[in-house]
Design a protein around this motif. Structure first.
Motif, PDB file in Angstrom:
ATOM      1  N   MET A   1       0.684  -1.091   0.008  1.00 52.20           N
ATOM      2  CA  MET A   1       0.089  -0.090   0.028  1.00 52.20           C
ATOM      3  C   MET A   1       0.985   1.025  -0.019  1.00 52.20           C
ATOM      4  O   MET A   1       1.979   1.289   0.632  1.00 52.20           O
ATOM      5  CB  MET A   1      -1.023  -0.057   1.491  1.00 52.20           C
ATOM      6  N   LYS A   2       0.587   2.244  -0.686  1.00 51.77           N
ATOM      7  CA  LYS A   2       1.299   3.616  -0.730  1.00 51.77           C
ATOM      8  C   LYS A   2       0.992   4.280   0.660  1.00 51.77           C
ATOM      9  O   LYS A   2       0.034   4.114   1.399  1.00 51.77           O
ATOM     10  CB  LYS A   2       0.630   4.236  -2.036  1.00 51.77           C
ATOM     11  N   LYS A   3       1.977   5.063   0.753  1.00 54.04           N
ATOM     12  CA  LYS A   3       2.230   5.861   2.131  1.00 54.04           C
ATOM     13  C   LYS A   3       2.325   7.170   1.917  1.00 54.04           C
ATOM     14  O   LYS A   3       2.645   7.462   0.700  1.00 54.04           O
ATOM     15  CB  LYS A   3       3.523   5.541   2.978  1.00 54.04           C
ATOM     16  N   VAL A   4       1.638   7.970   2.856  1.00 53.80           N
ATOM     17  CA  VAL A   4       1.697   9.522   2.787  1.00 53.80           C
ATOM     18  C   VAL A   4       2.149  10.045   4.071  1.00 53.80           C
ATOM     19  O   VAL A   4       1.958   9.432   5.182  1.00 53.80           O
ATOM     20  CB  VAL A   4       0.343   9.946   2.441  1.00 53.80           C
ATOM     21  N   LYS A   5       2.792  10.993   4.140  1.00 54.45           N
ATOM     22  CA  LYS A   5       3.057  11.698   5.464  1.00 54.45           C
ATOM     23  C   LYS A   5       2.213  12.659   5.705  1.00 54.45           C
ATOM     24  O   LYS A   5       1.150  13.184   5.210  1.00 54.45           O
ATOM     25  CB  LYS A   5       4.476  12.724   5.075  1.00 54.45           C
ATOM     26  N   LEU A   6       1.771  12.678   7.126  1.00 57.19           N
ATOM     27  CA  LEU A   6       0.965  13.489   7.764  1.00 57.19           C
ATOM     28  C   LEU A   6       0.881  15.022   7.207  1.00 57.19           C
ATOM     29  O   LEU A   6      -0.143  15.672   7.199  1.00 57.19           O
ATOM     30  CB  LEU A   6       1.020  13.485   9.324  1.00 57.19           C
ATOM     31  N   ILE A   7       2.052  15.585   7.169  1.00 57.69           N
ATOM     32  CA  ILE A   7       2.257  16.840   6.877  1.00 57.69           C
ATOM     33  C   ILE A   7       1.621  17.167   5.213  1.00 57.69           C
ATOM     34  O   ILE A   7       1.183  18.306   5.079  1.00 57.69           O
ATOM     35  CB  ILE A   7       3.596  17.261   6.705  1.00 57.69           C
ATOM     36  N   ASP A   8       1.314  16.202   4.609  1.00 62.23           N
ATOM     37  CA  ASP A   8       0.640  16.477   3.317  1.00 62.23           C
ATOM     38  C   ASP A   8      -0.814  16.477   3.402  1.00 62.23           C
ATOM     39  O   ASP A   8      -1.409  16.850   2.646  1.00 62.23           O
ATOM     40  CB  ASP A   8       1.078  15.219   2.362  1.00 62.23           C
ATOM     41  N   VAL A   9      -1.292  16.006   4.704  1.00 62.27           N
ATOM     42  CA  VAL A   9      -2.887  15.884   4.667  1.00 62.27           C
ATOM     43  C   VAL A   9      -3.413  16.716   5.917  1.00 62.27           C
ATOM     44  O   VAL A   9      -4.483  16.928   6.181  1.00 62.27           O
ATOM     45  CB  VAL A   9      -3.404  14.518   4.866  1.00 62.27           C
ATOM     46  N   ALA A  10      -2.399  17.179   6.803  1.00 64.61           N
ATOM     47  CA  ALA A  10      -2.943  17.698   8.152  1.00 64.61           C
ATOM     48  C   ALA A  10      -1.810  18.673   8.591  1.00 64.61           C
ATOM     49  O   ALA A  10      -0.595  18.670   8.225  1.00 64.61           O
ATOM     50  CB  ALA A  10      -3.143  16.598   9.168  1.00 64.61           C
ATOM     51  N   HIS A  11      -2.258  19.621   9.404  1.00 61.17           N
ATOM     52  CA  HIS A  11      -1.389  20.593  10.450  1.00 61.17           C
ATOM     53  C   HIS A  11      -1.360  20.183  11.565  1.00 61.17           C
ATOM     54  O   HIS A  11      -2.431  19.557  12.260  1.00 61.17           O
ATOM     55  CB  HIS A  11      -1.453  21.822  10.120  1.00 61.17           C
ATOM     56  N   SER A  12      -0.379  20.731  12.575  1.00 56.37           N
ATOM     57  CA  SER A  12      -0.409  20.212  13.926  1.00 56.37           C
ATOM     58  C   SER A  12       0.084  21.479  14.758  1.00 56.37           C
ATOM     59  O   SER A  12       1.002  22.407  14.205  1.00 56.37           O
ATOM     60  CB  SER A  12       0.422  19.214  14.099  1.00 56.37           C
ATOM     61  N   ARG A  13      -0.117  21.608  16.024  1.00 57.07           N
ATOM     62  CA  ARG A  13       0.414  22.508  16.963  1.00 57.07           C
ATOM     63  C   ARG A  13       0.798  21.811  18.213  1.00 57.07           C
ATOM     64  O   ARG A  13       0.024  20.840  18.590  1.00 57.07           O
ATOM     65  CB  ARG A  13      -0.384  23.812  17.422  1.00 57.07           C
ATOM     66  N   THR A  14       1.653  22.424  19.094  1.00 64.41           N
ATOM     67  CA  THR A  14       1.825  21.692  20.253  1.00 64.41           C
ATOM     68  C   THR A  14       1.733  22.545  21.493  1.00 64.41           C
ATOM     69  O   THR A  14       1.689  23.846  21.387  1.00 64.41           O
ATOM     70  CB  THR A  14       3.305  21.153  20.091  1.00 64.41           C
ATOM     71  N   GLY A  15       1.616  22.021  22.567  1.00 63.98           N
ATOM     72  CA  GLY A  15       1.516  22.690  23.733  1.00 63.98           C
ATOM     73  C   GLY A  15       2.148  21.838  24.709  1.00 63.98           C
ATOM     74  O   GLY A  15       2.578  20.775  24.676  1.00 63.98           O
ATOM     75  N   ASP A  16       2.262  22.330  25.937  1.00 65.93           N
ATOM     76  CA  ASP A  16       3.159  21.492  27.331  1.00 65.93           C
ATOM     77  C   ASP A  16       2.381  22.285  28.504  1.00 65.93           C
ATOM     78  O   ASP A  16       1.865  23.393  28.691  1.00 65.93           O
ATOM     79  CB  ASP A  16       4.183  21.905  27.163  1.00 65.93           C
TER      80      ASP A  16
END
Length: 105
Positions: free
Chosen positions: A1-16
């Motif tokens: 199965m072909k793979k895709v990186k998350l960066i190609d389909v979503a964005h993200s932020r972090t907190g702590d």
């Protein structure tokens, strides 16, 4: 199965907070929400970031806004005030999450 990186389909932020890190994961397209729910599990996030996350990973689903929040315990080497890590807040770790590969739709 072909793979895709998350960066190609979503964005993200972090907190702590202390030694706990949290990631948002938000698909660029709302219709990808269910697919991401299947692919980006707490277990897979922990496996992908096993060199950073030492504790439990909990995923919170936010279906009304088509987003996720991952809470990662024991992830900041003791927390901001006690760690010697370069990125004590973990702000750059959302980029590390987005490098994760998943099965393409």
């Amino acid at each position: 199965m072909k793979k895709v990186k998350l960066i190609d389909v979503a964005h993200s932020r972090t907190g702590d907070k202390g030694n706990t890190l949290n990631f948002s994961l938000i698909p660029y397209k709302e219709e990808d929400y269910e697919w991401l729910a299947e692919q980006v599990t707490p277990e897979k996030v922990k496996e992908h970031l096993n060199h950073i996350i030492k504790g439990k990973v909990t995923r919170y689903e936010l279906p009304k806004i088509k987003a996720f929040n991952f809470v990662c315990e024991e992830s900041l080497k003791g927390g901001v005030t006690t760690s010697l890590a370069l990125d004590t807040h973990g702000k750059s770790l959302s980029s590390a999450l987005l490098e994760m590969t998943i099965d393409q739709k």
